[in-house]
Design an enzyme around this catalytic site. Structure first.
Site, PDB file in Angstrom:
ATOM      1  N   ALA A  33       0.867  -1.191   0.000  1.00 29.27           N
ATOM      2  CA  ALA A  33       0.000   0.000   0.000  1.00 29.27           C
ATOM      3  C   ALA A  33       0.897   1.233   0.000  1.00 29.27           C
ATOM      4  O   ALA A  33       0.822   2.099   0.867  1.00 29.27           O
ATOM      5  CB  ALA A  33      -0.962  -0.007   1.189  1.00 29.27           C
ATOM      6  N   HIS A  35       3.173   4.558  -0.634  1.00 29.00           N
ATOM      7  CA  HIS A  35       2.941   5.999  -0.809  1.00 29.00           C
ATOM      8  C   HIS A  35       4.295   6.677  -0.982  1.00 29.00           C
ATOM      9  O   HIS A  35       5.345   6.006  -0.991  1.00 29.00           O
ATOM     10  CB  HIS A  35       2.169   6.558   0.395  1.00 29.00           C
ATOM     11  CG  HIS A  35       2.760   6.179   1.720  1.00 29.00           C
ATOM     12  ND1 HIS A  35       3.977   6.675   2.154  1.00 29.00           N
ATOM     13  CD2 HIS A  35       2.344   5.334   2.684  1.00 29.00           C
ATOM     14  CE1 HIS A  35       4.254   6.163   3.339  1.00 29.00           C
ATOM     15  NE2 HIS A  35       3.287   5.331   3.679  1.00 29.00           N
ATOM     16  N   HIS A  38       7.292   5.696   1.261  1.00 32.47           N
ATOM     17  CA  HIS A  38       8.025   4.479   0.886  1.00 32.47           C
ATOM     18  C   HIS A  38       8.951   4.756  -0.310  1.00 32.47           C
ATOM     19  O   HIS A  38      10.088   4.302  -0.348  1.00 32.47           O
ATOM     20  CB  HIS A  38       7.057   3.372   0.458  1.00 32.47           C
ATOM     21  CG  HIS A  38       6.137   2.879   1.536  1.00 32.47           C
ATOM     22  ND1 HIS A  38       4.787   3.085   1.507  1.00 32.47           N
ATOM     23  CD2 HIS A  38       6.383   2.160   2.661  1.00 32.47           C
ATOM     24  CE1 HIS A  38       4.221   2.515   2.554  1.00 32.47           C
ATOM     25  NE2 HIS A  38       5.167   1.953   3.276  1.00 32.47           N
ATOM     26  N   GLN A 150      12.099   7.076   9.595  1.00 35.68           N
ATOM     27  CA  GLN A 150      12.064   7.532  10.990  1.00 35.68           C
ATOM     28  C   GLN A 150      10.635   7.736  11.486  1.00 35.68           C
ATOM     29  O   GLN A 150      10.420   7.998  12.658  1.00 35.68           O
ATOM     30  CB  GLN A 150      12.845   8.831  11.138  1.00 35.68           C
ATOM     31  CG  GLN A 150      14.328   8.592  11.005  1.00 35.68           C
ATOM     32  CD  GLN A 150      15.140   9.844  11.191  1.00 35.68           C
ATOM     33  OE1 GLN A 150      14.593  10.940  11.291  1.00 35.68           O
ATOM     34  NE2 GLN A 150      16.433   9.686  11.221  1.00 35.68           N
TER      35      GLN A 150
END
Ligand code: AMP
Length: 299
Positions: A33, A35, A38, A150
């Site tokens: 999934a 976005h 990523h 992070q």
């Protein structure tokens, strides 16, 4: 170039053998999934590695709530397209039985207590599940460098520990949080938010930034600061705060003294928020006391 689609480890072994010798392999583990957050990891990996593998695997052992696992969004075809356009070399999407040939359960790993504080106290077993799957994926992919966000700050600390237990391999790179224009940290779970919830969820980062700004001006004690942060988030009318925690940013030791000023600690301070928008659990984190901070009162 077309992305290499790897649905099994043996395909990866064959592909790896055909790569020129000495290629630096970068690895970006994800649960899909995908976005922009990523894809930023993939881009960072491309800067320093010759070949970038992203994995897509929704890991059952890190969910301590089976409904959350069942509701986790899946979007393999779009994910592959997104990875390809980000320049990722290969996508590995293994089956549960390949990752867990002896059944999907966590191994007990010595995480030095990093797994039981903060988020780990709220989600028992979560970080053992994360450590187990990442250790296994490192075994399967054998990367030189692995990239993590992070946004999951505590997860990065846990994974640094996993890499240390593996003799320092792979090298771990922690990448900055990617946010929506209004401040909400990008997350696959954001897909489950209504437009109103998504708008209101910006209050989480507002509260974190408020804390940072306050501490730059005055030495506010943690208890009072948390109350202010809670107020900012609850005022959205949509979010329910689950927890607000402060911890030493390097060691992750939670700060439990509600009165001692935060600039008195030997490490920078990281704040952690978890909140619910309806059924959707959102987390965010921010450095609220920087390294070498000197309060204005002492300047
Ligand atoms: P997930 O698919 O949620 O397991 O995340 C896979 C990786 O992407 C983890 O290393 C996350 O920390 C990272 N990640 C997720 N969201 C973001 C974000 N908004 N910014 C940076 N990294 C992220």
């Amino acid at each position: 170039m077309d992305i290499l689609r790897l649905s099994s480890h043996s395909e990866w072994i064959r592909s790896r053998e055909s790569l020129p010798k000495g290629q630096r392999i970068g690895f970006v583990p994800t649960m899909g999934a995908l976005h922009t957050g990523h894809l930023a990891l993939v881009e960072q990996a491309r800067e320093t590695c010759d070949f970038v593998v992203a994995s897509i695997f929704v890991n059952p052992t890190q969910f301590n709530n089976s409904e959350d696992f069942a509701a986790y969004p899946l979007d393999l075809e779009n994910d592959l397209l997104a990875l390809e356009s980000a320049g990722c070399s290969a996508a590995y999407f293994p089956s549960v039985s390949e990752v867990y040939p002896h059944g999907a359960k966590s191994r007990a790993m010595d995480l030095g207590g990093l797994d039981t504080v903060l988020e780990g106290a709220l989600r028992p077993g979560h970080f053992q599940g994360v450590a187990t799957v990442v250790d296994r994926l490192f075994d399967l992919i054998q990367p030189d460098v692995a990239f993590f966000g992070q946004k999951d700050y505590q997860q990065v600390k846990v994974i640094e520990r996993v890499a240390a237990l593996r003799g320092g391999q792979p090298h771990i790179v922690a990448c900055p949080i990617v946010r929506e224009p209004h401040g909400l940290a990008m997350s696959s779970r954001n897909r489950r938010l209504s437009p109103t919830q998504r708008e209101a969820a910006a209050a989480i980062f507002q509260a974190l930034r408020f804390a940072e700004a306050e501490l730059r001006e005055f030495p506010v004690p943690p208890r009072a600061l948390k109350l202010e942060m809670r107020r900012i988030i609850q005022e959205s009318g949509v979010l329910q705060v689950e927890s607000i925690d402060f911890a030493l940013a390097h060691s992750l030791r939670p700060i439990t003294d509600g009165e001692a000023y935060l600039d008195r600690y030997p490490e920078p301070v990281q704040a952690f928020v978890s909140a619910y928008a309806g059924e959707v659990r959102l987390i965010d984190t921010h450095r609220i006391v920087a390294e070498g901070h000197v309060p204005d009162s002492e300047v």
